[in-house]
Each structure stands twice: as structure tokens, then as C-alpha cells.
Design a protein around this motif. Structure first.
Motif, PDB file in Angstrom:
ATOM      1  N   ALA A 136      -0.070  51.602  -9.958  1.00  0.00           N
ATOM      2  CA  ALA A 136      -1.263  51.155 -10.378  1.00  0.00           C
ATOM      3  C   ALA A 136      -2.703  51.352  -9.482  1.00  0.00           C
ATOM      4  CB  ALA A 136      -0.885  49.328 -10.514  1.00  0.00           C
ATOM      5  N   GLU A 137      -1.933  51.476  -7.971  1.00  0.00           N
ATOM      6  CA  GLU A 137      -3.292  51.298  -7.267  1.00  0.00           C
ATOM      7  C   GLU A 137      -4.008  53.354  -7.647  1.00  0.00           C
ATOM      8  OE1 GLU A 137      -2.230  47.782  -3.713  1.00  0.00           O
ATOM      9  OE2 GLU A 137      -1.724  49.917  -3.753  1.00  0.00           O
ATOM     10  N   ASP A 138      -2.767  54.143  -7.711  1.00  0.00           N
ATOM     11  CA  ASP A 138      -3.433  55.137  -7.735  1.00  0.00           C
ATOM     12  C   ASP A 138      -4.222  55.126  -8.930  1.00  0.00           C
ATOM     13  OD1 ASP A 138      -1.548  55.704  -5.777  1.00  0.00           O
ATOM     14  OD2 ASP A 138       0.067  55.918  -7.047  1.00  0.00           O
ATOM     15  N   THR A 147       0.178  46.626 -17.404  1.00  0.00           N
ATOM     16  CA  THR A 147       0.174  48.025 -18.725  1.00  0.00           C
ATOM     17  C   THR A 147       1.641  48.918 -17.919  1.00  0.00           C
ATOM     18  OG1 THR A 147      -2.074  47.658 -19.069  1.00  0.00           O
ATOM     19  CG2 THR A 147      -1.770  49.845 -19.242  1.00  0.00           C
ATOM     20  N   VAL A 148       1.665  49.281 -16.808  1.00  0.00           N
ATOM     21  CA  VAL A 148       2.249  50.141 -16.272  1.00  0.00           C
ATOM     22  C   VAL A 148       3.407  49.677 -16.537  1.00  0.00           C
ATOM     23  CG1 VAL A 148       3.728  51.536 -14.043  1.00  0.00           C
ATOM     24  CG2 VAL A 148       1.273  50.729 -14.203  1.00  0.00           C
ATOM     25  N   MET A 149       3.800  48.438 -16.194  1.00  0.00           N
ATOM     26  CA  MET A 149       4.985  47.878 -17.066  1.00  0.00           C
ATOM     27  C   MET A 149       5.888  48.221 -18.243  1.00  0.00           C
ATOM     28  SD  MET A 149       7.252  47.468 -14.040  1.00  0.00           S
ATOM     29  CE  MET A 149       8.340  46.591 -14.920  1.00  0.00           C
ATOM     30  N   LEU A 150       4.572  47.841 -18.956  1.00  0.00           N
ATOM     31  CA  LEU A 150       4.953  47.937 -20.678  1.00  0.00           C
ATOM     32  C   LEU A 150       5.246  48.845 -21.335  1.00  0.00           C
ATOM     33  CD1 LEU A 150       1.555  46.095 -21.902  1.00  0.00           C
ATOM     34  CD2 LEU A 150       4.053  45.576 -22.174  1.00  0.00           C
ATOM     35  N   GLY A 151       4.926  50.321 -20.398  1.00  0.00           N
ATOM     36  CA  GLY A 151       4.963  51.828 -19.969  1.00  0.00           C
ATOM     37  C   GLY A 151       6.098  51.734 -20.156  1.00  0.00           C
ATOM     38  N   ALA A 152       6.472  51.564 -18.889  1.00  0.00           N
ATOM     39  CA  ALA A 152       8.337  51.552 -18.280  1.00  0.00           C
ATOM     40  C   ALA A 152       9.399  50.917 -19.445  1.00  0.00           C
ATOM     41  CB  ALA A 152       8.765  50.859 -16.973  1.00  0.00           C
ATOM     42  N   VAL A 153       8.882  50.387 -19.659  1.00  0.00           N
ATOM     43  CA  VAL A 153       9.779  49.266 -21.041  1.00  0.00           C
ATOM     44  C   VAL A 153       9.927  50.597 -22.307  1.00  0.00           C
ATOM     45  CG1 VAL A 153       9.995  47.290 -19.619  1.00  0.00           C
ATOM     46  CG2 VAL A 153       8.410  47.596 -21.985  1.00  0.00           C
ATOM     47  N   ALA A 154       9.120  51.226 -22.011  1.00  0.00           N
ATOM     48  CA  ALA A 154       8.363  51.592 -23.978  1.00  0.00           C
ATOM     49  C   ALA A 154       9.798  52.047 -24.699  1.00  0.00           C
ATOM     50  CB  ALA A 154       7.149  52.564 -23.692  1.00  0.00           C
ATOM     51  N   ASP A 155      10.774  53.058 -23.677  1.00  0.00           N
ATOM     52  CA  ASP A 155      11.839  53.836 -24.486  1.00  0.00           C
ATOM     53  C   ASP A 155      13.367  52.782 -23.920  1.00  0.00           C
ATOM     54  OD1 ASP A 155      10.073  56.510 -25.142  1.00  0.00           O
ATOM     55  OD2 ASP A 155       9.954  56.638 -22.941  1.00  0.00           O
ATOM     56  N   ASP A 156      12.691  51.485 -23.829  1.00  0.00           N
ATOM     57  CA  ASP A 156      13.784  50.469 -24.053  1.00  0.00           C
ATOM     58  C   ASP A 156      13.521  49.402 -24.972  1.00  0.00           C
ATOM     59  OD1 ASP A 156      16.060  50.740 -21.838  1.00  0.00           O
ATOM     60  OD2 ASP A 156      14.017  50.967 -20.472  1.00  0.00           O
ATOM     61  N   ARG A 185      -3.389  55.408 -19.535  1.00  0.00           N
ATOM     62  CA  ARG A 185      -3.422  56.454 -18.452  1.00  0.00           C
ATOM     63  C   ARG A 185      -2.079  55.429 -17.615  1.00  0.00           C
ATOM     64  NH1 ARG A 185      -6.234  58.112 -14.558  1.00  0.00           N
ATOM     65  NH2 ARG A 185      -8.207  57.603 -14.897  1.00  0.00           N
ATOM     66  N   ALA A 186      -2.568  54.328 -17.408  1.00  0.00           N
ATOM     67  CA  ALA A 186      -1.137  53.284 -16.749  1.00  0.00           C
ATOM     68  C   ALA A 186      -0.382  53.686 -17.685  1.00  0.00           C
ATOM     69  CB  ALA A 186      -1.910  52.088 -16.076  1.00  0.00           C
ATOM     70  N   PHE A 187       0.119  53.216 -18.899  1.00  0.00           N
ATOM     71  CA  PHE A 187       1.259  52.813 -19.232  1.00  0.00           C
ATOM     72  C   PHE A 187       2.229  54.569 -19.794  1.00  0.00           C
ATOM     73  CE2 PHE A 187       3.683  54.127 -23.721  1.00  0.00           C
ATOM     74  CZ  PHE A 187       3.987  52.175 -23.617  1.00  0.00           C
ATOM     75  N   ASP A 188       0.985  55.588 -19.644  1.00  0.00           N
ATOM     76  CA  ASP A 188       1.745  56.969 -19.403  1.00  0.00           C
ATOM     77  C   ASP A 188       2.429  57.352 -18.642  1.00  0.00           C
ATOM     78  OD1 ASP A 188       0.934  57.613 -21.838  1.00  0.00           O
ATOM     79  OD2 ASP A 188      -0.990  58.043 -21.350  1.00  0.00           O
TER      80      ASP A 188
END
Length: 205
Positions: A136-138, A147-156, A185-188
Motif C-alpha cells: 500500500a505504501e509503495d 484494497t490490497v487485501m481484497l486482491g490477495a483473497v480474490a483467488d480464494d 492497482r492496489a487490488f492487482d
């Protein structure tokens, strides 16, 4: 198709309830019956926040029965450790490695776990740890962590990742258009990080 039970946990200000709402909207978009309930408590003071989300052909009650969680999404790693007992046998956890010590730890009333990810992995097999804060900081803001976490779980999820991403982007396009692109982009970034983490875990086995 059975009911999918997702438990989200974190602390106030992390966007836990927003993430649950977006997951619910994605499930509705794919034709599921959806119910959810939440406990916000002292969220605005850094307290615990949890949300139960259930979806499937027909869901009768919003609260997940004890020990029946399929997927635990932890936005703060010690909270994930606290709630991992709610997972069913074979359940999975996707957790942010973020550590936030609550006031009771600063007051010396309780100790913060030394290795919460290691303790999680000692209790359950399916743990995916994501450095959501750095990602997220990047991208410019810690506020992108959910949003990063939603992307991380998207394929579960038994929901297409593209459906969930579209809900994230549409929410920001409607409310804060300037943030829609960076949230995409955070999701990706979260999704790519989860792919890398899975590959690393597989190689280590």
C-alpha cells in the motif's frame, strides 16, 4: 453449491467493514443470496472490528456458526491469530503481516505475540501472509491496505476476481473518482503478491 462463510477481522480504521461490503456486493453481482453482520464496538478508538459474510444459493442467518468459517481475512495479524479458532477443518486464512499493538499491550496488561504468523501456521495449514502495508505504501498510502487485501483473497473465493475488482473500482469511481485507478492497482498488487506467496510456500514444502 454450499454456503461460503468469510470472517473478516482487524481494528478500527482499517476499512474492514468496507471490504466486507465490497465482497458482499461482488457476491450479489454473481447472483448469490448474501447476508452479513458485524461488530464495530470501539472501532473508532482502535478497537476490534469483525464482520461475518455468508453467501450461497440460500443463506438463512448472517452470523457464521462457531467453527464454520471457510476463509479468515485478517487485516491485523494478532487479530487473525485471535480469531483463527473460528476456522473449520481445512479452512484458510489470508492475513496482513501488519502489527498494531493495542492500548492494553502498551499498558502492560497483555503481551503482543512474538511471532503471530508462525503461531497461525502452527495451528492451521492454509495460511497466506501478505505484507499489505508495504504494498500500500509503495502505491502512495496505507489507506490502500484493505484494497490490497481484497486482491490477495480474490483467488480464494467462489467469485470471479474480475467481479470483485470491478466492484472496488466502481465504488471509488462513484465516491472518489481520483482514487479509482490507484485502488485498481492496489487490488492487482495484492493479487500478484498472493500468487507469489503461494508459489514460495509450494516451493518450501
Amino acid at each position: 453449491m454450499s454456503v461460503t462463510n468469510i470472517l473478516l477481522c482487524g481494528i478500527g480504521g482499517q476499512g474492514v467493514l468496507t471490504a466486507a461490503e465490497l465482497l458482499a456486493q461482488a457476491a450479489v453481482a454473481e447472483g448469490h443470496d448474501v447476508k452479513k453482520t458485524e461488530v464495530a464496538g470501539m472501532a473508532q478508538r482502535g478497537g476490534v472490528v469483525t464482520s461475518h459474510l455468508r453467501f450461497g444459493p440460500r443463506v438463512l442467518a448472517p452470523a457464521i456458526p462457531p467453527g464454520e468459517t471457510d476463509l479468515l481475512i485478517g487485516f491485523e495479524v494478532a487479530e487473525a491469530l485471535r480469531w483463527c479458532g473460528e476456522l473449520r477443518a481445512g479452512g484458510r486464512a489470508v492475513v496482513s503481516t501488519l502489527r498494531v499493538k493495542p492500548p492494553v499491550v502498551h499498558q502492560g496488561l497483555f503481551a503482543y505475540p512474538e511471532d503471530p504468523v508462525g503461531q497461525l501456521r502452527g495451528r492451521i495449514k492454509g495460511v497466506l501472509a501478505i505484507d499489505a502495508r508495504t504494498l500500500a505504501e509503495d502505491l502512495g498510502s496505507m489507506k490502500l491496505m484493505n484494497t490490497v487485501m481484497l486482491g490477495a483473497v480474490a483467488d480464494d473465493l467462489p467469485i470471479a476476481a474480475e467481479t470483485l475488482r470491478a466492484q472496488v473500482v466502481a465504488r471509488f469511481q462513484a465516491r472518489k473518482p481520483a482514487l479509482a485507478e490507484v485502488n485498481g492497482r492496489a487490488f492487482d498488487a495484492g493479487r500478484a503478491a498472493a500468487h507469489r506467496a503461494r508459489a514460495e510456500d509450494a516451493a518450501a514444502e
